[in-house]
Enzyme design. Structure first.
Site, PDB file in Angstrom:
ATOM      1  N   LYS A  80       0.863  -1.184   0.000  1.00  0.00           N
ATOM      2  CA  LYS A  80       0.000   0.000   0.000  1.00  0.00           C
ATOM      3  C   LYS A  80       0.900   1.234   0.000  1.00  0.00           C
ATOM      4  CE  LYS A  80      -3.944   1.932   2.609  1.00  0.00           C
ATOM      5  NZ  LYS A  80      -4.825   1.722   3.769  1.00  0.00           N
ATOM      6  N   SER A 155      -9.710   1.630   2.728  1.00  0.00           N
ATOM      7  CA  SER A 155      -8.838   2.387   1.875  1.00  0.00           C
ATOM      8  C   SER A 155      -7.774   1.551   1.170  1.00  0.00           C
ATOM      9  CB  SER A 155      -8.146   3.485   2.680  1.00  0.00           C
ATOM     10  OG  SER A 155      -7.325   2.924   3.689  1.00  0.00           O
ATOM     11  N   SER A 179      -9.888  -0.720   6.922  1.00  0.00           N
ATOM     12  CA  SER A 179      -9.294  -0.589   5.588  1.00  0.00           C
ATOM     13  C   SER A 179      -8.559  -1.800   5.037  1.00  0.00           C
ATOM     14  CB  SER A 179      -8.349   0.606   5.552  1.00  0.00           C
ATOM     15  OG  SER A 179      -9.101   1.773   5.395  1.00  0.00           O
TER      16      SER A 179
HETATM   17  N1  GLN Z   1     -13.210   4.023   6.137  1.00  0.00           N
HETATM   18  C1  GLN Z   1     -12.666   4.433   7.380  1.00  0.00           C
HETATM   19  C2  GLN Z   1     -12.231   5.878   7.259  1.00  0.00           C
HETATM   20  O1  GLN Z   1     -12.462   6.443   6.266  1.00  0.00           O
HETATM   21  C3  GLN Z   1     -11.496   3.565   7.757  1.00  0.00           C
HETATM   22  C4  GLN Z   1     -10.285   3.856   6.976  1.00  0.00           C
HETATM   23  C5  GLN Z   1      -9.098   3.024   7.380  1.00  0.00           C
HETATM   24  O2  GLN Z   1      -9.231   2.000   8.019  1.00  0.00           O
HETATM   25  N2  GLN Z   1      -7.922   3.523   7.053  1.00  0.00           N
HETATM   26  O3  GLN Z   1     -11.661   6.457   8.128  1.00  0.00           O
END
Ligand code: GLN
Length: 487
Positions: A80, A155, A179
């Site tokens: 990532k 994400s 994410s």
């Molecule tokens: N979707 C959640 C957010 O937008 C979690 C994102 C994540 O785990 N990095 O914060």
């Protein structure tokens, strides 16, 4: 046996490499070729690191020739793009870091390099890991390989879509509120968020430091165990990393679940949940029962509905502090070439950050400002403690809890893009786990209209082995995880 070389697990790739049926250079070339073909559609990767990969593969072949290979040696993976790679751009899918080349490797990268794993590319993500669909990437949206008109989740959407589409054998993602698990569920791969502190965060671009955790996205539970064996452990460069000894995560894997006590918390079967998801998860739980687990269907965790509000106060608060450093004076995008320094800093942020990142910074600053701190931030921290205690109490009775990973199958690109609250709801089932700092895994558990459904298994702190054991046993009697998209 080896017709489809871009559909390998780590454990099969390792056997082939060790037996010298294929070299790492050959394998890496196959994956790079596959990336050229499918990534034009899937768009999982922001930077294909071809030259670096081939160099790494050559080194891996030397390790193998010397008889020193371990399961990840010579195996292609995606990282990532919020994890630092020395001399290789690390963009966080943000304009702010579009040209940022870190002078150091993240600890996980160092560890993967040290065993000769081969990074073939940096994976697309929501900008600064804020989002649930990868639509917040400043560069482009990743597509779900099961249906290109749908999101891969986020994400870590690039990591999940890339593994599902056969662009790499495994990937690393980060998980602040879901994410890793949510995109794993959406793309039909295994996604593991370890206990907070199990894996060093050194070199991970900070989003919300008390919630962030790195973990693997793989084709099955055995592969997740193999990656965990390499990336886990204490790191003097991350004072929040745990000193707990790291077991061999492959050791506890077994074919049955006799003696295992599993609870099903009813609050996770939320209103508005898709009926096919509900049915698939319940069928999967019955299968766990058949494997010998004792299932209690009537567990209640009444604090659960507060998790979303708690998360969207704590995560933006921490983010607003973490992102204050991007003012154009240190690294990344800069607009300081004006006479007025303050104006330059303001412009840097205005032009460097996308709309979701700005929204989080504003939410965080608001929750932390004097007059609101007690009402929001402090209150959220108190409820956080209640949520953690509720899990502690549940784990006195159960070895694990099982829930859906998401209430729905992957949604259409654009469907939730203009509605932040609806987007935030994609993570209702995964957020509480980060708030409590406990481990959670998502594994493939069915399909509805050709789209994947993920099952989440949650455990107590450092019970990574329990989660892997349940996942492994389930994958011995099901083949959801073996299905591949037609892309
Ligand atoms: N979707 C959640 C957010 O937008 C979690 C994102 C994540 O785990 N990095 O914060």
């Amino acid at each position: 046996m080896t017709d489809n070389l871009t559909d390998l697990t780590i454990h099969v790739a390792h056997e082939l490499l060790k037996a010298k049926k294929i070299s790492s250079v050959e394998l890496t070339k196959q994956y790079l070729a596959r990336i050229k073909v499918v990534d034009a559609q899937v768009r999982a990767i922001v930077n294909v690191t071809e030259d670096f990969a081939l160099q790494q593969a050559k080194k891996a072949d030397e390790i193998i020739a010397a008889g020193k290979s371990v399961p990840l040696t010579g195996v292609p993976f995606l990282l990532k793009d919020n994890m630092s790679t020395k001399g290789i751009k690390t963009t966080c899918s943000s304009k702010m870091l579009e040209n940022f080349i870190p002078p150091y490797d993240a600890t996980v990268v160092e560890k993967l390099n040290s065993v000769g794993a081969v990074m073939v590319g940096k994976a697309n993500m929501d900008e600064y890991a804020m989002g649930s669909s990868t639509e917040n990437s400043a560069f482009f949206t990743t597509h779900n390989p099961w249906d290109l008109s749908r999101v891969p989740g986020g994400s870590s959407g690039g990591s999940a879509a890339g593994v599902a589409a056969g662009e790499a054998v495994f990937a690393l993602g980060s998980d602040t509120g879901g994410s890793i698990r949510q995109p794993a569920g959406f793309c039909n791969v295994t996604g593991f968020k370890p206990t907070y502190g199990r894996v060093s965060r050194y070199g991970l671009v900070a989003f919300a430091s008390s919630l962030d955790q790195i973990g693997p996205l793989t084709k099955d539970a055995l592969d997740a165990a193999l990656v965990m064996n390499v990336i886990s452990g204490h790191d003097t460069a991350d004072s929040t990393s745990a000193t707990e000894p790291v077991p061999d995560y492959t050791k506890g894997l077994a074919k049955d679940l006799k003696g295992m006590k599993i609870g099903i918390p009813k609050e996770y079967f939320v209103e508005g949940m898709q009926p096919e998801v509900d049915a698939a998860i319940k069928a999967a739980i019955k299968q766990l029962e058949e494997l010998g687990a004792k299932v209690d269907w009537g567990v209640s965790l009444p604090q659960t509905p507060h998790a979303l509000a708690v998360y969207y106060i704590i995560a933006p608060s921490e983010a607003s502090a973490n992102l204050a450093r991007y003012d154009g004076s240190k690294y990344g995008f800069s607009y300081l070439n004006t006479d007025n320094m303050w104006e330059g800093m303001e412009k840097t942020k205005q032009l460097g950050f996308g709309p979701e990142v700005k929204r989080r910074i504003m939410l965080g600053n608001y929750a932390l400002s004097s007059g609101y701190y007690d009402a929001y931030y402090l209150k959220a921290q108190k409820v956080r403690t209640l949520i953690r205690r509720e899990f502690d109490a549940a784990f006195e009775k159960y070895d694990a809890l099982v829930t859906p990973t998401s209430p729905t199958v992957p949604f259409k690109i654009g469907e939730r893009a203009d509605n932040p609250v609806q987007m935030y709801l994609s993570d209702v089932c995964t957020l509480p786990i980060n708030i409590a700092g406990i481990p959670g895994i998502s594994i493939p558990a069915g399909f509805a209209q050709g789209l994947p459904i993920g099952m989440q298994i949650i455990g107590k702190p450092f019970a990574e082995d329990t989660l892997l054991k349940i996942s492994y046993a389930y994958q011995q009697v099901t083949d959801w995880h073996k299905r591949r998209p037609a892309v």
